[in-house]
Design an enzyme around this catalytic site. Structure first.
Site, mmCIF file in Angstrom:
data_model
loop_
_atom_site.group_PDB
_atom_site.id
_atom_site.type_symbol
_atom_site.label_atom_id
_atom_site.label_comp_id
_atom_site.label_asym_id
_atom_site.label_seq_id
_atom_site.Cartn_x
_atom_site.Cartn_y
_atom_site.Cartn_z
ATOM 1 N N ASP A 96 0.826 -1.304 0.088
ATOM 2 C CA ASP A 96 -0.223 0.335 0.008
ATOM 3 C C ASP A 96 0.883 0.945 0.131
ATOM 4 O O ASP A 96 1.738 1.018 0.427
ATOM 5 C CB ASP A 96 -0.952 0.306 1.152
HETATM 6 N N1 URA Z 1 -0.833 -6.573 3.708
HETATM 7 C C1 URA Z 1 -2.233 -4.937 3.577
HETATM 8 O O1 URA Z 1 -3.149 -4.314 4.505
HETATM 9 N N2 URA Z 1 -0.887 -3.394 2.823
HETATM 10 C C2 URA Z 1 0.184 -3.915 2.164
HETATM 11 O O2 URA Z 1 0.624 -2.681 1.734
HETATM 12 C C3 URA Z 1 0.839 -5.757 2.730
HETATM 13 C C4 URA Z 1 0.103 -6.597 3.108
#
Ligand code: URA
Length: 249
Positions: A104
């Protein structure tokens, strides 16, 4: 520099033993001279390798390790935000480079970038269940033995998604290391949300057997070593889907 037989065997349809046979037969030249040693170290970017007099256009794929900071999106282009490609130093950039996996925008840590589609597919194919480990901080003290047991059963995420059994290593009441085996959208954040907490920090610290290099600062990017690439490939061999400790709920 790489062994000549390995360079030839990296081409589609050529096995390592085909490569050795070709070299032994005298069909392979390096810079115009017949080379009969499979062990000869060659830099394909500087030397001309030919098979039966035909110059081979060898090109090495690129494999990079990036320590992603917050604020960058894991894609090759984005209208609104900087992308992780902008963190790749000019000398490491090649056409076709893309992130093999996603973090993310607000997440940090380990991201592999490559221009090798087959390699990325191996890392990402859901059936391979490549484990990924995250360091997580949350906004309230929910990290305890009960949460560990709940994660070990797999977590209902809503929207028809469910995680397979996940590992939780308790670090403090509000921090943990979480290991998951798939890449469902916002998976770790949703797993904690399901248990009443918001993730305030999320750092990927391991993919398969390969840990994030502690010497690589946030925003840092370097080539993966041969050994690191092998390690990643080894852990992307099909793995059994993890089973719930307690049958699931
Ligand atoms: N899980 C998440 O919620 N975000 C990420 O970036 C990676 C795994």
């Amino acid at each position: 520099m790489e062994r000549l037989d390995k360079i030839l065997a990296a081409q589609p349809g050529v096995s390592r033993s085909d490569a050795k046979r070709l070299i032994a037969s005298g069909a392979v030249t390096v810079d115009g001279k017949t080379e009969r040693s499979a062990k000869r170290q060659v830099d394909v970017e500087r030397s001309a390798v030919a098979v039966n007099g035909v110059l081979a256009a060898f090109r090495r794929n690129r494999y990079l390790l990036l320590n992603k900071p917050q604020g960058y999106v894991s894609s090759t282009d984005d209208p609104d935000s900087p992308t992780v490609l902008e963190l790749v130093p000019a000398e490491l950039r090649v056409r076709g480079l893309f992130p093999a996996g996603r973090l993310d925008k607000a997440s940090e840590g380990m991201l592999v970038l490559t221009d090798d589609g087959a390699f990325a597919h191996r890392m990402l194919a859901p059936k391979r269940h490549v484990p990924k480990t995250y360091y997580v901080e949350v906004d309230r003290p929910v990290v305890d033995e009960a949460l560990r047991a709940a994660f070990a059963k797999g977590v209902e995420l809503g929207g028809g998604d469910r995680s397979s059994p996940a590992g939780l290593r308790i670090l403090s009441p509000a921090s943990a290391e979480v290991t998951i085996h798939e890449g469902i959208y916002h998976q770790v954040r949703r797993m904690f949300r399901r248990h009443g907490a918001a993730v305030t920090r999320l750092v990927r610290i391991r993919i398969g057997a390969l840990p994030l290099d502690p010497a690589l600062p946030p925003g840092g990017c370097r080539e993966l070593t041969e050994e690191e690439r092998e390690l990643l490939l080894k852990t992307t061999e099909p793995q059994r889907k993890p089973e719930a400790e307690d049958g699931g709920d």
